[in-house]
Structure formats: C-alpha cells, structure tokens
Design a protein around this motif. Structure first.
Motif, PDB file in Angstrom:
ATOM      1  N   ALA A 212       0.832  -1.208   0.000  1.00  0.00           N
ATOM      2  CA  ALA A 212       0.000   0.000   0.000  1.00  0.00           C
ATOM      3  C   ALA A 212       0.868   1.262   0.000  1.00  0.00           C
ATOM      4  O   ALA A 212       0.558   2.239  -0.698  1.00  0.00           O
ATOM      5  N   ALA A 213       1.965   1.250   0.761  1.00  0.00           N
ATOM      6  CA  ALA A 213       2.860   2.410   0.789  1.00  0.00           C
ATOM      7  C   ALA A 213       3.549   2.599  -0.561  1.00  0.00           C
ATOM      8  O   ALA A 213       3.740   3.736  -1.022  1.00  0.00           O
ATOM      9  N   GLY A 214       3.932   1.491  -1.204  1.00  0.00           N
ATOM     10  CA  GLY A 214       4.543   1.590  -2.527  1.00  0.00           C
ATOM     11  C   GLY A 214       3.595   2.184  -3.551  1.00  0.00           C
ATOM     12  O   GLY A 214       3.986   3.016  -4.379  1.00  0.00           O
ATOM     13  N   VAL A 215       2.340   1.772  -3.497  1.00  0.00           N
ATOM     14  CA  VAL A 215       1.327   2.347  -4.388  1.00  0.00           C
ATOM     15  C   VAL A 215       1.148   3.834  -4.089  1.00  0.00           C
ATOM     16  O   VAL A 215       1.053   4.665  -5.004  1.00  0.00           O
ATOM     17  N   ALA A 216       1.096   4.185  -2.816  1.00  0.00           N
ATOM     18  CA  ALA A 216       0.956   5.594  -2.434  1.00  0.00           C
ATOM     19  C   ALA A 216       2.127   6.422  -2.951  1.00  0.00           C
ATOM     20  O   ALA A 216       1.946   7.573  -3.388  1.00  0.00           O
ATOM     21  N   ASN A 217       3.325   5.850  -2.924  1.00  0.00           N
ATOM     22  CA  ASN A 217       4.492   6.571  -3.427  1.00  0.00           C
ATOM     23  C   ASN A 217       4.373   6.829  -4.925  1.00  0.00           C
ATOM     24  O   ASN A 217       4.698   7.918  -5.419  1.00  0.00           O
ATOM     25  N   MET A 218       3.893   5.823  -5.663  1.00  0.00           N
ATOM     26  CA  MET A 218       3.681   5.990  -7.099  1.00  0.00           C
ATOM     27  C   MET A 218       2.643   7.078  -7.369  1.00  0.00           C
ATOM     28  O   MET A 218       2.824   7.933  -8.246  1.00  0.00           O
ATOM     29  N   ILE A 219       1.548   7.071  -6.602  1.00  0.00           N
ATOM     30  CA  ILE A 219       0.493   8.063  -6.780  1.00  0.00           C
ATOM     31  C   ILE A 219       1.017   9.462  -6.445  1.00  0.00           C
ATOM     32  O   ILE A 219       0.699  10.446  -7.121  1.00  0.00           O
ATOM     33  N   SER A 220       1.820   9.562  -5.398  1.00  0.00           N
ATOM     34  CA  SER A 220       2.348  10.873  -5.007  1.00  0.00           C
ATOM     35  C   SER A 220       3.266  11.442  -6.085  1.00  0.00           C
ATOM     36  O   SER A 220       3.252  12.654  -6.352  1.00  0.00           O
ATOM     37  N   VAL A 247       5.898   9.599   2.632  1.00  0.00           N
ATOM     38  CA  VAL A 247       4.933   8.586   2.183  1.00  0.00           C
ATOM     39  C   VAL A 247       5.120   7.296   2.971  1.00  0.00           C
ATOM     40  O   VAL A 247       4.159   6.728   3.517  1.00  0.00           O
ATOM     41  N   PHE A 248       6.351   6.823   3.065  1.00  0.00           N
ATOM     42  CA  PHE A 248       6.590   5.550   3.749  1.00  0.00           C
ATOM     43  C   PHE A 248       6.533   5.699   5.261  1.00  0.00           C
ATOM     44  O   PHE A 248       6.017   4.815   5.957  1.00  0.00           O
ATOM     45  N   GLY A 249       7.041   6.820   5.790  1.00  0.00           N
ATOM     46  CA  GLY A 249       7.029   6.997   7.239  1.00  0.00           C
ATOM     47  C   GLY A 249       5.638   7.235   7.782  1.00  0.00           C
ATOM     48  O   GLY A 249       5.155   6.489   8.643  1.00  0.00           O
ATOM     49  N   ALA A 250       4.967   8.272   7.280  1.00  0.00           N
ATOM     50  CA  ALA A 250       3.621   8.581   7.765  1.00  0.00           C
ATOM     51  C   ALA A 250       2.631   7.495   7.371  1.00  0.00           C
ATOM     52  O   ALA A 250       1.763   7.109   8.160  1.00  0.00           O
ATOM     53  N   GLY A 251       2.751   6.989   6.133  1.00  0.00           N
ATOM     54  CA  GLY A 251       1.841   5.941   5.678  1.00  0.00           C
ATOM     55  C   GLY A 251       1.921   4.697   6.538  1.00  0.00           C
ATOM     56  O   GLY A 251       0.894   4.091   6.886  1.00  0.00           O
ATOM     57  N   THR A 252       3.131   4.293   6.896  1.00  0.00           N
ATOM     58  CA  THR A 252       3.290   3.114   7.749  1.00  0.00           C
ATOM     59  C   THR A 252       2.726   3.372   9.143  1.00  0.00           C
ATOM     60  O   THR A 252       2.159   2.470   9.779  1.00  0.00           O
TER      61      THR A 252
END
Length: 709
Positions: A212-220, A247-252
């Motif tokens: 999910a974080a990887g997808v969020a990074n792509m979207i960002s 993205v990875f810190g807050a998302g996690t």
C-alpha cells in the motif's frame, strides 16, 4: 429434498454480497488509478530542477541577478575555475601542459572570454577562470559541459588538476541529487520492511502495508508531476526525497494504527468486513486529524520566501495525503480480502482474548499515575536542559562544507583558498540597468574591499558586471564587501548584487524572516485541528507545547554533536524552520493517537485517570512501533552525502524518538492524570457526570411484568 435444493441455490443476503463486493471494487479502482499514474510518475525524475534559482529566496538580490542572467544573450553562465597545483612549485612543463589543456577546452566550447592564467605568489598554483553560456539554464547540458572539461583537465607526475568554481559545485550537487532517488527509495523500503516484520512477527502481514505504501508513493509522484505541469510547482531532489520519506514513514504509521485496531475488532466481530468497518470508525478520525495536521503544517510553507521551502510544502503534503488515501482505502481492502490468515501465525480468532501480559507501557502508566507532578517536572527539566545545546549550534553552512565527502569542486576550492589567501576565486555578480552601467562600474571600483571590476554582457536593458573581492570567498571580509556594494549600488542606480557568496547571505536572512512568519502559522493551524478533533482547548495546548519542547531538545542535541562528533563545520540556515515544521506536524500524530483513545474511553464512561492509563496501555505499543518506523525512515537521510540532509535526518529522528518514548508515554500521560477532567475543558468530558437517579418504585413495578413476558 426440494426444500433443501431451494435453500442451497437461494441468493446470499445483501450484507454478504456487500462484504464481498466492496473490497474487490476498491481494489479494481486502485488498479485503474495505478495504471493511469504510471506514465506521469515515470516523468517525475525528469521534472526535477536543482539549479540555484530553484532554492533561492524569491525576492532576494541574488535571485534577481540569476533571473536577469537567464535573459541576457546566451542565458545563464556556467563559471568554472581550472586549478593546477604542485606542492613543490609548478614547472615550465606544468604550465605548458595547463595552457594546452585550456586551449583544448576553448577550442571545444564557446567561452565568453579567453581564459587567462593567474599564478599564485608562491608559484605552486595556477588558476584559469572559465565561463560559458553554452548550457544556458539546461541543467543536464551544464553537467555535460563540466564533465567534458574534467575529461580534458588532467594532471600527471605529481601535478594535480581540478575543476572547481560555482559551476563545478552545482554539477557536483546535481550529481548527488540524481543519485538520491534510487538509493533513498530502496533503503527506505528495506528499513520499513525489516521493522514491519519485527513488529508483526508474520511472514505475510508485513507485506500488505508495504505494498500500500509503494502504491501511495507511485500516486504521489504522479500527483507531484501534475502539480508541476499545471501549477508550476518546483520539484527538486531535496523535496522529492522528503516526499518519499513522508509517504513511507507517515503511511506506515497510519497502517500500524489501523491494523492494531482491526486486530482488536477481529476478536470481537466475526466477519472481517464488519471488523474493518468498526476499526475505521474507531481510528479513522485520529488518522484523518493526524494527516490533516501534517498537511496543514506543510502547506504553511507556501508562505515562505525561500523557493526550496515553499516548493517542499506542497510536495510533502501530496505525499502525506497520498499515504492517507492508500491506507484508508487500499489497505483495508487488501486486509479484508486476505482475512484472518494474513495475521498467521498469531491469528486473532473470533471470541478469543489477547494474552494478558504486563507491558512496559502499563509500567510507565503506573509510575506516571503515582507521581504525575514529579514525572512532569522531571521531563520538563530534561527537555529544557537539552534545548540549551542550541547555543552550541555551528554557524551557517558554507558551500565548501556542504558535502559529507569531498568532491572535486570542494578540493579545488580548498587549494585556491590556500594558494590565494588574499584574492577571491569567484566573482561577485552585479546586474545593473544598462543606462547606468558605467556609473555602477565606477561606483563599484570605489567600494572598500574590491580588487577589480569588469563590465560583461548586456541585453534586455541590463548589464552584467563582475566584481572580484580582495578577500577569500565566503569570508567575513567578502561578506562586508557584498554589503558595501549593495549599499552603494542600490538606490538611484537600481543594481542588484548576487553570486554564490551573496546567495548564502540571502539564504540566512530569508530563513530568519520565514521562521518568524511560518512558525506562528503552523502552531495556529495544528492547534485548530486538534481543538476540532478533541473538543477541548487545554488538551491541544498541552500537545502543542510538548512538541515544541521536543523540537527545542532535538535541536539542542544536534548542537552538542554536529561539530564535536560529526565534524560538521556549519548548520544549514533552513534547518531550524524545516525541522520545526516536520517535528511539530509529525509529533502531534502520536498525541492524537493517544488522546483520541483517552477521549473514546471517557465517552464510554471511564473516569479520567483510568481512561488515560488504559489509553496508554492500548496505544503504547502502536505509538512505539510508529515512532520507531518514522525515526528509522528519516534516519535514512543520514546516509546521504549532503550535510543538510544528514542534519535534517538526525534532528527529526531524535525528535521523534524523544516524542515517542518520553513525551507521549510519560509527560502527556502525567499531565492527563494531573489535570483529570480539566484536560478536556470546555468540552463535555470536563463536566462531572450527573448522578444516576433510581427509578420510582411504581415505574419498576409497571415494567416488571413486561420484562418477564
């Protein structure tokens, strides 16, 4: 049999169909979004700009000079200094070799003037200033030009040959930023993956938040590229790296809170879909408020005059909001589809009770509950003492001290500083109206500290003037000369004074201005969000005061270690402001997680002290895990080759750890125990509950037969 067959083929109830349909629908939507995002996300790196003008203050003199130079014939200049040095003194063969190499460079490129060698007084060094307009504002072409020159400029037999100057330094910085994207992303993913495996102790569960974080990074990345194309938002290597970290810190962090609550609900609710709905209702407001505080704090950077800070605001906010969207929609869908098996081997069975173990957070809560005033006073004294270390922060970071490793441009600068102690190797750049250029030249020649003045290009109503100071670059003497030039050439002449050294002066002045403007904006924004979430004024004030204290303590620790331990010669002027924004916005997250659970407990009927201690026991592990993940992701910056990124990563990582294991666990809990219901003033929880009145006997008698029936 007919009845049985009819029962078997009957359609499932609507709730059952919804439970199956909603997660698959969300997953399909996300697959479509990801497909659309791949193309713009792939262009994100190409949109990065790392020119000086992309980091400078918008309204500063040095920025105006850079913009005017862009419009002069040939555009922006790339200025290099070719440095030849032999410790024992240059030989005739050395000078001939140097002249031949300079001629080769001049023959291969269109230089603005013919390079003339300037020997040092001790005979050990020979420098050739080189300038060209060939690359213009194209960063890639500039880097190619510098690389071509370095291929030609070579020393042998004890002769050192280096390419420095402002253009060489910019090329080295650009090389560093270009190298950040891959290593920063891979290292961040690896760190988060290891921590999730340790936290969840499951071979499956750790992968779902990471996906999910990887997808969020792509979207960002796609959204940031869109903002760049539509609104002109600047994308730099610095802001791009910070966005990935967020993205990875807050998302996690959001994922940890949601998964923890989902695990609780799976023990009470049979169906994963229903358990997830309950978990989202429970922790959703806290996550929304948490992401809102971070986004609001980052958007406050739009008020900055410094381009790098202002560009980082929307980039960071895009990263946080992308993480929020993925963790509140994609992650729940993946978890529901995976079911309880995702938690294997520690599967939360329906109707089971978690193992009752006395956790460290229960012990912390007990100590805070027994002596709240002593704990609160001790913590405040500790944070205040650490904050005194800010007085030991080194001065402003010079260009030559901005790398953790010494690139060629810095080595060349050091050689020049030793060989030409009374001469500047880089000119102070002046842009004057063409009609007043002669007067500007004449006036500049009279300024104390000026060695020479040379009129340059003209075009578009402006003329470029190169001023060489008597003192070394970025020295106190050169700084005084720049101030004197500005005082002399401003006013009726309307000239601007810029160049590399002037840029550092403007950076320091602008960061001081931005801090005075943005700090109050951040505090007010965060405070308003907390008041809306917690329905209180006292609790938000405590949380904000706590994170400000953490920021001061973390910056103080930096002052104690940057120069004595790390050997850094300076601190970036933007470090206090950016670390404040990140620590206040991110640090409030954990306070939100804790106090929102306290409020839930209070609304459920618990008294203030049990509500506070229960909230700590319930969320302590999640807050600790989230803090470790966030600190670890920002500590990845400490492996980067720029001093500013190392300092930023250190301050935020230390601040997050202080916030997680001292402020949230001990100090906020102690304050909650000490204040009791006053913590929630003027909200409903601040009022004593009305005493329950027993029903009158007649009413009880009337209800009894109905109850029996």
């Amino acid at each position: 049999m007919g009845a049985v067959t009819e029962q078997q083929t009957a359609p499932p109830p609507p709730n059952h169909r919804r439970r199956r349909l909603v997660p698959w629908t969300l997953l399909a939507i996300w697959i479509g979004i990801l497909a659309l995002a791949m193309s713009p996300a792939g262009k994100f790196g190409d949109a990065e700009q790392n020119r000086a003008v992309d980091y400078l203050p918008t309204n500063a003199d040095s920025t105006q000079v850079a913009k005017i130079q862009d419009k002069l014939p040939g555009g922006e200049t790339t200025d290099l200094v070719l440095v030849y040095h032999r410790d024992a003194g240059l030989t005739a063969a050395d000078r001939s070799a140097a002249a031949a190499q300079v001629d080769e460079v001049a023959g291969a490129h269109d230089l603005t003037t013919k390079p003339e060698g300037i020997p040092s007084k001790d005979g050990t060094t020979l420098m050739y200033p080189v300038s060209t307009n060939e690359p213009g504002t194209d960063e890639e072409k500039r880097n190619e030009f510098v690389a071509d020159v370095r291929d030609v400029v070579q020393g042998e037999g004890g002769l050192s040959a280096e390419v420095g100057g402002n253009g060489g330094m910019q090329a080295d910085q650009s090389k560093v930023f270009d190298s950040l994207d891959g290593p920063l992303l891979y290292t961040t993913v690896a760190v988060v993956a290891v921590l999730l495996i340790l936290i969840y102790r499951s071979p499956i569960l750790w992968l779902i938040p990471l996906v999910a974080a990887g997808v969020a990074n792509m979207i960002s990345m796609a959204a940031a590229y869109g903002a760049h194309e539509w609104f002109g938002t600047t994308i730099s290597g610095q802001s791009g790296g910070i966005m990935t970290i967020l993205v990875f810190g807050a998302g996690t962090d959001y994922a940890l809170l949601l998964v923890s609550r989902y695990r609780e609900e799976l023990r009470r609710i049979e169906k994963p879909y229903d358990a997830m709905r309950t978990a989202l209702r429970g922790c959703g407001p806290a996550v929304l408020a948490s992401s809102g505080t971070v986004a609001a704090g980052l958007f406050c950077l739009l008020a900055a005059d410094l381009n790098s800070s202002r560009g980082m605001g929307p980039m960071g906010a895009i990263g946080v909001l992308s993480a929020l969207l993925a963790m509140m929609t994609l992650l729940p869908a993946l978890l529901v589809l995976a079911g309880r098996k995702a938690f294997w081997p520690l599967i939360p069975a329906y109707g089971s009770e978690p193992k009752q173990r006395r956790s460290i957070f229960a012990a912390m809560g007990s100590s805070a509950g027994r002596r709240p005033l002593a704990v609160l006073a001790g913590g405040a004294i500790l944070l205040g003492t650490l904050a005194l270390g800010t007085m030991n922060l080194p001065g402003s970071l010079k260009n030559e001290d901005s790398f953790t490793d010494k690139p060629e441009s810095i080595s060349a600068t050091e050689t020049l500083a030793a060989a030409y102690p009374s001469r500047s190797s880089q000119p102070i750049e002046v842009a004057a109206p063409t009609a007043k250029a002669d007067a500007a030249v004449a006036k500049a020649q009279q300024v104390k500290g000026v060695e020479s003045v040379e009129r340059g290009r003209s075009g578009g109503g402006w003329t470029e003037i190169a001023v060489v100071a008597k003192d070394a670059p970025e020295s106190a003497g050169e700084t005084a000369t720049i101030h004197a030039l500005r005082e002399s050439l401003d006013g009726d002449l309307g000239a601007y004074v810029g160049g590399a050294s002037a840029q550092l002066i403007d950076l320091e002045d602008t960061n001081s201005r931005d801090t005075k403007v943005i700090v109050p904006l951040v505090l007010v924004s965060v405070l308003l969000i907390l008041i809306a979430l917690l329905r209180s004024i006292v609790a938000p004030l405590i949380l904000v005061a706590a994170v400000v204290a953490v920021w001061g303590a973390a910056l103080g620790i930096g002052g104690l270690v940057f120069e004595p331990v790390f050997g850094f010669e300076g601190a970036d002027p933007g470090l206090p402001l950016l670390s404040f924004v990140f620590l206040v916005a991110l640090g409030v997250d954990y306070g939100i997680f804790l106090m929102h659970r306290m409020r839930e407990n209070g609304l459920a009927g618990q008294e203030p002290v049990p509500a506070a201690l229960s909230a700590l026991r319930t969320t302590g592990g999640v807050i600790a895990s989230a803090g470790l993940v966030l600190a670890a992701t920002f500590s990845v910056l400490m492996n980067m080759p720029l001093v500013f990124l190392v300092e930023m990563g250190f301050i935020i990582a230390v601040g997050v750890l202080l916030d997680t294991f001292l402020v949230r666990t001990y100090l906020v809990t102690s304050a909650s125990v000490l204040l009791r219901r006053k913590l929630w003033w003027p909200g409903e929880l601040s009022k004593e509950p009305a005493a329950a009145q027993p029903p009158p006997p007649a009413a009880s008698a009337e209800r009894e037969p109905a109850t029996l029936r």
